[in-house]
Design a protein around this motif. Sequence first.
Motif, short mmCIF file in Angstrom:
data_model
loop_
_atom_site.label_atom_id
_atom_site.label_comp_id
_atom_site.label_asym_id
_atom_site.label_seq_id
_atom_site.Cartn_x
_atom_site.Cartn_y
_atom_site.Cartn_z
N VAL A 196 -5.91 12.62 -0.76
CA VAL A 196 -4.91 12.07 0.14
C VAL A 196 -3.47 12.62 1.02
O VAL A 196 -3.18 13.83 0.72
N VAL A 197 -3.55 11.92 2.43
CA VAL A 197 -2.16 13.09 2.32
C VAL A 197 -1.29 11.64 2.68
O VAL A 197 -1.33 10.65 3.34
N SER A 253 -2.19 14.66 -3.81
CA SER A 253 -2.48 15.67 -2.63
C SER A 253 -3.82 16.15 -2.45
O SER A 253 -3.69 16.73 -1.38
N ASN A 287 -3.49 7.99 4.39
CA ASN A 287 -4.84 8.50 4.55
C ASN A 287 -5.66 9.89 3.40
O ASN A 287 -5.09 10.21 3.07
N ASP A 288 -6.98 8.91 3.89
CA ASP A 288 -7.88 10.26 3.16
C ASP A 288 -7.87 11.65 3.58
O ASP A 288 -7.96 11.92 4.96
N LEU A 289 -7.71 12.39 2.66
CA LEU A 289 -7.47 13.97 2.92
C LEU A 289 -9.02 13.91 3.86
O LEU A 289 -8.78 14.59 5.52
#
Lengths: 99, 548
Positions: A59-60, A56, A13-15
């Motif tokens: 993204v997550v 990191s 998932n996008d941060l």
Amino acid sequence: MSKSFRPGVITANDLRNGEVVYFTAADHWSSDHTQAEWLADAAQAAQRLNRAQQDSHIVVDPYLAEAQRNAAGEPEPTHFREQFRTRGPSNYWHGKQAA
Amino acid sequence: MYSYQPFDKAFVRRRITQFREQIRRRLDGSLTEEEFKPFRLMNGLYMQLHAYMLRVAIPYGTFSPAQLRQMAYIADRWDKGYGHFTTRQNIQYNWPQLDNVADILEALADVDMHAIQTSGNCIRNVTADHFAGAAADEIEDPRPTAELIRQWSTDHPEFMFLPRKFKIALTGSPQDRAVTRAHDIGLQMQRDATGAPGYTVIVGGGLGRTPVIGQVIREFLPKAELLPYLEAILSVYNSIGRRDNLYKARIKITVQQVGLEAFRAQVEERFQRIRPHFSGVDQALLTELEAAFAPPEYQTADTSAFDQARQQDPIFNAWAGTNLHPHKHPDYAIVTVSLKAHGQTPGDINSHQMRVLADLAETCGHSDLRASHEQNLILPHVHKGDLPALHAALREHGLATANIGLISDIIACPGMDYCSLAMARSIPIAQQIAQRFDELEHQIGPLKVKISGCINACGHHHVGHIGILGMDRGGVESYQITLGGDHTEQATLGKRTGQGFSYEDILPAMERLIQAYLAQRSTADESFTDTYRRLGPAPFKTALYAHV
């Protein structure tokens, strides 16, 4: 990778906005799962996941999601959870399907 | 209702300042996700399937029109124009962006709201009877006590890192609308022989993968002893609760493993030691809080419009039959505003509807609003003379579905349409059931259907008259049915009927189940639950599986 490795794509998932994203062969993150890098080899998948985890700040929680290639050679997730992630929720038309 | 005092405001603003900085450090790479995750969870921010989700606390389900308007503003400005009310009287936003969250929290703080302790292994948002302060059968309004517990448990230094999350629910009525027996601690108000109010204390209830009906640890606890007794329970649990296994860490497992009597002995011993340290400040505060929750100034007005509408307007009459509940004042009614319009997502309300409801709460609801654990909203104080006009206004905006307590008034968790823990979808199942039985549901009568998208049971399926549990069976969505559950003061766990049904087969299975009930009930007034209790599961299992 364990013996149970199956070909797939790297997703996360996008941060910033939480959107579902996919890791491409060009080391970018795309919101389009068909742009994901297809990973059929366990060793290569491990190496690419290690590379993806270095992002990191973008993204997550990247992980490998099982996928197969469609007639056009594009990766398509096989599990219904991952299929939902390519589209968005089924009750409103405002996930990826709205794009 | 309670208004934030300067210390509440300062605490919430300070937390936002901290979290804003933590978000900034996460975005610039100074914090890893592993480091950041505990911070975001402490502030109600989850990563879900498609986006972040912000869970906002609505303590004991009570809120004001101004707060509802602010929820609408947040939905429009930072989300997708709607909010989702949950089974814990919270509201969730499904699409916030990380770099907006601190601004959202500031907007919430502007109206005395926050998202603190809506996640994490701490004492969560305290829940209460959604008819509190209005119900005709109430002993006392439980909300002053709930607010006392909120203040006591917020940032409690001893209980911020419990073995697992901890949920407390209260009811001031003998009729339990707060599911107190399915909480870590449930409090049921009682009177002692002298008529003084206190609480029956229930401990170790919970749903999830190991459903347990809570047990009475104290038959009667005087009001003045509540906080030290709660502290004793929490303290013992914090000391002996398991931390080695996530699935064995809830207090229900602790009580099971230690045994109720041994657990009670430890609690009582601890209680005797800490009781003297409670000097009475809590009781002085409780007295202040009781004043904050004083009843509204009820109007004396003609109620004949209500009686006429019931006789002359069948649509109003149907709505009045399901969505009104007796109020302690004979000229008033409690109105449940259904968030279960047939085919809509249970618990969802758009920003326009929020503003309409806020206006109506001001014009005819004494500016009081509630969220129920059943994912509906409540106007707890409406004069009967205002009901026809209220109904017309609600109807104009899609908020007058006459289905409270019927088959379409379904509790459904977000399921795999949103939740990262889910194993299957819940929402489309609820939508299909509601649409299928739309025209039949008044004939079917009272029936609680509760759907969870995974074993964590946020949809309370264990205590549904019909429970539906979504699972992943070999990469396919599968739905298991339980029957005979009860969420009330007679709390009962439903029993599994057998193998699950596919996504395509669950609606036909429900049709067979309902047809069997209609065929088997002794009279048109015998409810599904009464029929099930009279006949047992056999005829229903036959209906479900005979054709398979």
